[in-house]
Motif scaffolding. Structure first.
Motif, mmCIF file in Angstrom:
data_model
loop_
_atom_site.group_PDB
_atom_site.id
_atom_site.type_symbol
_atom_site.label_atom_id
_atom_site.label_comp_id
_atom_site.label_asym_id
_atom_site.label_seq_id
_atom_site.Cartn_x
_atom_site.Cartn_y
_atom_site.Cartn_z
ATOM 1 N N ASN A 16 40.410 44.863 43.109
ATOM 2 C CA ASN A 16 40.139 45.148 41.640
ATOM 3 C C ASN A 16 38.732 44.695 41.368
ATOM 4 O O ASN A 16 37.903 44.548 41.915
ATOM 5 C CB ASN A 16 41.088 43.975 40.968
ATOM 6 N N GLU A 17 38.366 44.778 40.142
ATOM 7 C CA GLU A 17 37.193 44.519 39.621
ATOM 8 C C GLU A 17 36.486 43.333 40.109
ATOM 9 O O GLU A 17 35.326 43.189 39.856
ATOM 10 C CB GLU A 17 37.128 44.700 37.994
ATOM 11 N N ASN A 18 37.355 42.195 40.372
ATOM 12 C CA ASN A 18 36.821 41.114 40.733
ATOM 13 C C ASN A 18 36.420 41.140 42.145
ATOM 14 O O ASN A 18 36.209 40.055 42.887
ATOM 15 C CB ASN A 18 37.696 39.910 40.439
ATOM 16 N N PRO A 60 34.563 45.271 44.384
ATOM 17 C CA PRO A 60 35.191 46.241 45.144
ATOM 18 C C PRO A 60 34.603 47.049 46.188
ATOM 19 O O PRO A 60 33.412 47.488 46.088
ATOM 20 C CB PRO A 60 35.715 47.215 43.842
ATOM 21 N N THR A 70 44.312 42.422 47.769
ATOM 22 C CA THR A 70 44.288 42.870 46.345
ATOM 23 C C THR A 70 42.724 43.487 46.153
ATOM 24 O O THR A 70 41.721 42.694 46.691
ATOM 25 C CB THR A 70 44.423 41.903 45.455
ATOM 26 N N LYS A 94 46.799 50.815 49.406
ATOM 27 C CA LYS A 94 46.159 49.463 49.517
ATOM 28 C C LYS A 94 47.169 48.750 50.845
ATOM 29 O O LYS A 94 48.077 48.775 50.816
ATOM 30 C CB LYS A 94 46.719 48.845 48.340
#
Length: 541
Positions: free
Chosen positions: A17-19, A41, A15, A10
C-alpha cells in the motif's frame, strides 16, 4: 490505483500500500510482528531480454516523492540481498537490514506473476539490430538497455526541429567539397555493414578557424545533438573503444587532435584500436573472457596537425584518409552552423535509414548498395591508378552515402546525384597520397638519403671529430650497422623491417652464408685497415 502494471497478484502474507511493503509474521516466542521490507511501494514491471546475448534484466518500480521511478538491473542484483543494496544509490529506500526481506518479497511477487510481466527485446548498442531495425530511427519494438554512463551519451540521439529546417541549414555546407565529404560520411557510416567495408578514419587538418569542427558537427547532426555526441582526444583508449562499441554503426567524431600534443604513439594506438572494429580481449573475475564488442563505423577526426607522420607505418596510412586544407572557407557559415545545429538536429538520419530499410525489404534490390559501390569504385579506379586500393574503397563508401542522401534527403534526381558524387570523389582523391608516397620502404629510403646528405662529411677520409660513419664506393653508401640502426630509429623506422624490404627490392647488397641471406655485407675498410661489416645501400632512388 496508479500502478504502472495492472492485474498483478499480491503474493500471500504480503501487504502493498502507500505505506510500503509489509509482512505480518510470528516470532520464535509466538508474538506477531509487522515487518517493513520497504517504506515505499515496490513492484516489478517488465523483463528485458537481450536479443544478442540472451542475458535478462528486470525493471523495478517504486513510488516516492509523488511519482513512480524505475530502475533496470540484472536479475542477480535484484534477487541478491547483498547486491540489492547497491540500488540505494539510485533512490530505492533499502539497506543491509531490510534487503533480505525485500528480496523475499520480490521473489514471491515474481513467482505469483511469472507470466504477467511483459517481456521486451533489448540491445546494448545503437546502429543495426538485425537487418530491419536500427537505432535511432527504426527501432521497431526494441529497447536500448544501457548503464547510466552509456545512457547519458546515448540520450543525445534524439530529433530536434524539422527536417526541412535542417536541410536549409546544411545546403550551403555541400558547396564546399571537403565539408560535403565529411557530411556524406555521416550518412555513409550505417552503409558499411551493407557493402562489406571495414572501419576507417577520416582526418581533416589545417589552420585554426578552418571550419573543421563545424563540418564534423554537421555530419553528427544527421543523427542527434552534435555537441553531446562528439568525443575528444582527451579520453583513454578504452573509453574511445567503448564509445565506438556503443555507437556501433553510427559515425564517431573525435575533435581536436592537438590535445595529445606530440604523443604520436598514443595517436597511432587510437587509430589501430578503433580501425580493428573489435574490442580487446579481456578476462573476467571468474577466469573466463568478456564478450567482444564490435563496431563498423566511420571514425572522423580533426585538428591543426596531421595524424600521421613521415615515419608512420603503412598500416596507419592505409587506414586513414588524411585531408589538408580549409574545410569551410566561409567563417560566417561555420559560425552559424555552431549556433543553428545546437537546436536543429537528429531528423535526417532516421529519415535516411528508413529509406535504406525500405530498399532492403524489396528483395531483388538487396544488392543495390553493393552494385552502386562497384560501379563508382571501378570508375574511380580507372582514373586514379596510383591511389591505394584501400583509399579508393573508403572514398567510394562515402560517395555511396553522398549519392543516396542527395536523392532521399536533398531532393536531387538520380543522374545529378551520381554526377555530383563522382565529382566529389575525384576532388578528394586528388588530395590523397599515392601508393608510392604511402610505401614505408620508399619513405625510409628518402629519409636515409636525406640523412646521408646531412652527414656526408662523416663518410670522408678525414671526418669531423674523427667520427667515421662508413664510406662511399661503387655507387653504394657503406654505413656501419650501428650507425644505420641509430639513424633509422631516430627517423621513426624499424631498421630490421626496412632492411628486409630493401633487400627484396634490390636496394641493398646482400650475402649468402650458410645457406642464409645476410643483410650486412663484408668489405675492406681503408680507415680501419681490415674487413668490416656494412649495410650497403644503393645511392639511386
Amino acid at each position: 490505483p496508479d500502478l504502472p502494471i495492472k492485474e498483478l497478484r499480491k503474493p500471500p502474507a504480503w501487504t502493498l500500500n502507500e505505506n510500503g511493503v509489509w509482512q505480518t509474521r510470528r516470532t520464535k516466542s509466538g508474538d506477531v510482528e509487522a515487518v517493513c521490507a520497504c517504506p515505499v511501494p515496490v513492484i516489478l514491471t517488465e523483463r528485458l531480454k537481450n536479443i544478442e546475448t540472451g542475458q535478462e534484466r528486470m525493471t523495478l518500480g517504486y513510488y516516492r516523492d509523488g511519482s513512480w521511478h524505475y530502475i533496470t538491473a540484472d536479475r542477480a542484483t535484484i534477487f541478491s540481498h547483498t547486491a540489492l543494496v547497491q540500488l540505494a544509490n539510485k533512490g530505492l529506500p533499502v539497506n543491509s537490514v531490510t534487503s533480505k526481506d525485500l528480496v523475499r518479497y520480490l521473489a514471491d511477487l515474481e513467482r505469483e506473476n511469472l507470466n504477467q510481466f511483459p517481456t521486451r527485446r533489448a540491445v546494448q548498442h545503437l546502429g543495426w539490430c538485425g537487418n530491419k531495425a536500427f537505432l535511432p530511427g527504426a527501432n521497431s519494438d526494441l529497447v536500448l538497455d544501457l548503464d547510466d554512463t552509456s545512457a547519458s551519451v546515448a540520450n543525445h540521439y534524439y530529433p530536434s526541429g524539422d527536417l526541412a529546417d535542417w536541410i536549409e541549414i546544411i545546403k550551403p555546407v555541400r558547396e564546399h567539397p571537403v565539408a560535403r565529404f565529411i557530411l556524406a560520411a555521416g550518412f555513409a557510416s550505417p552503409l558499411l555493414d551493407l557493402i562489406g567495408e571495414r572501419v576507417f578514419v577520416i582526418h581533416t587538418w589545417g589552420p585554426t578557424r578552418g571550419g573543421k569542427t563545424a563540418a564534423m558537427k554537421a555530419a553528427l547532426s544527421v543523427w542527434g545533438n552534435p555537441e553531446g555526441i562528439m568525443s575528444s582526444f582527451n579520453a583513454t583508449r578504452v573509453g574511445l573503444e567503448r564509445t565506438a562499441a556503443l555507437y556501433s554503426d553510427l559515425p564517431l567524431g573525435i575533435d581536436e587532435r592537438q590535445i595529445v600534443g606530440s604523443d604520436q604513439r598514443k595517436i597511432e594506438e587510437i587509430i589501430y584500436t578503433l580501425s580493428i572494429g573489435k574490442s580487446k580481449t579481456r578476462g573476467t573475475k571468474t577466469g573466463g573472457l568478456q564478450q567482444f564488442s564490435t563496431w563498423r563505423s566511420i571514425i572522423m577526426m580533426n585538428g591543426e596537425h596531421p595524424i600521421t607522420t613521415y615515419s608512420s607505418a603503412a598500416g596507419i596510412k592505409t587506414r586513414t584518409l588524411e585531408i589538408y586544407g580549409t574545410v569551410i572557407p566561409d567563417e560566417e557559415l561555420a559560425a552559424s552552423l555552431h549556433r543553428k545545429l545546437s537546436r536543429t538536429f537528429g531528423t535526417a538520419g532516421p529519415a535516411f535509414i528508413r529509406k535504406v530499410i525500405e530498399t532492403l525489404e524489396k528483395g531483388p534490390e538487396l544488392f543495390v548498395f553493393q552494385d552502386d559501390y562497384e560501379t563508382i569504385y571501378q570508375e574511380l579506379k580507372a582514373e586514379f591508378k596510383d591511389n591505394a586500393a584501400s583509399h579508393l574503397s573508403y572514398v567510394t563508401s562515402i560517395l555511396i552515402g553522398d549519392f543516396y542522401s542527395s536523392i532521399w534527403i536533398f531532393g536531387l534526381d538520380e543522374d545529378e546525384a551520381y554526377t555530383q558524387a563522382l565529382a566529389l570523389g575525384k576532388t578528394i582523391l586528388q588530395q590523397l597520397e599515392s601508393t608510392s608516397e604511402m610505401d614505408e620502404a620508399t619513405r625510409a629510403k628518402h629519409y636515409f638519403m636525406s640523412w646521408f646528405a646531412v652527414h656526408a662529411d662523416h663518410f670522408a677520409t678525414n671526418p669531423p671529430g674523427g667520427k667515421h660513419y662508413g664510406m662511399v664506393a661503387d655507387g653504394y653508401v657503406w654505413v656501419y650497422p650501428s650507425i644505420f640502426d641509430e639513424a633509422m630509429r631516430n627517423g621513426g623506422f624499424n631498421p630490421d623491417r626496412i632492411l628486409r624490404d630493401w633487400a627484396e627490392r634490390g636496394e641493398i647488397q646482400t650475402e649468402t652464408r650458410g645457406g642464409k641471406q645476410r643483410l650486412k655485407v663484408r668489405k675492406y675498410d681503408q680507415i680501419i685497415g681490415g674487413q668490416e661489416y656494412f649495410v650497403a645501400i644503393a645511392r639511386s632512388i
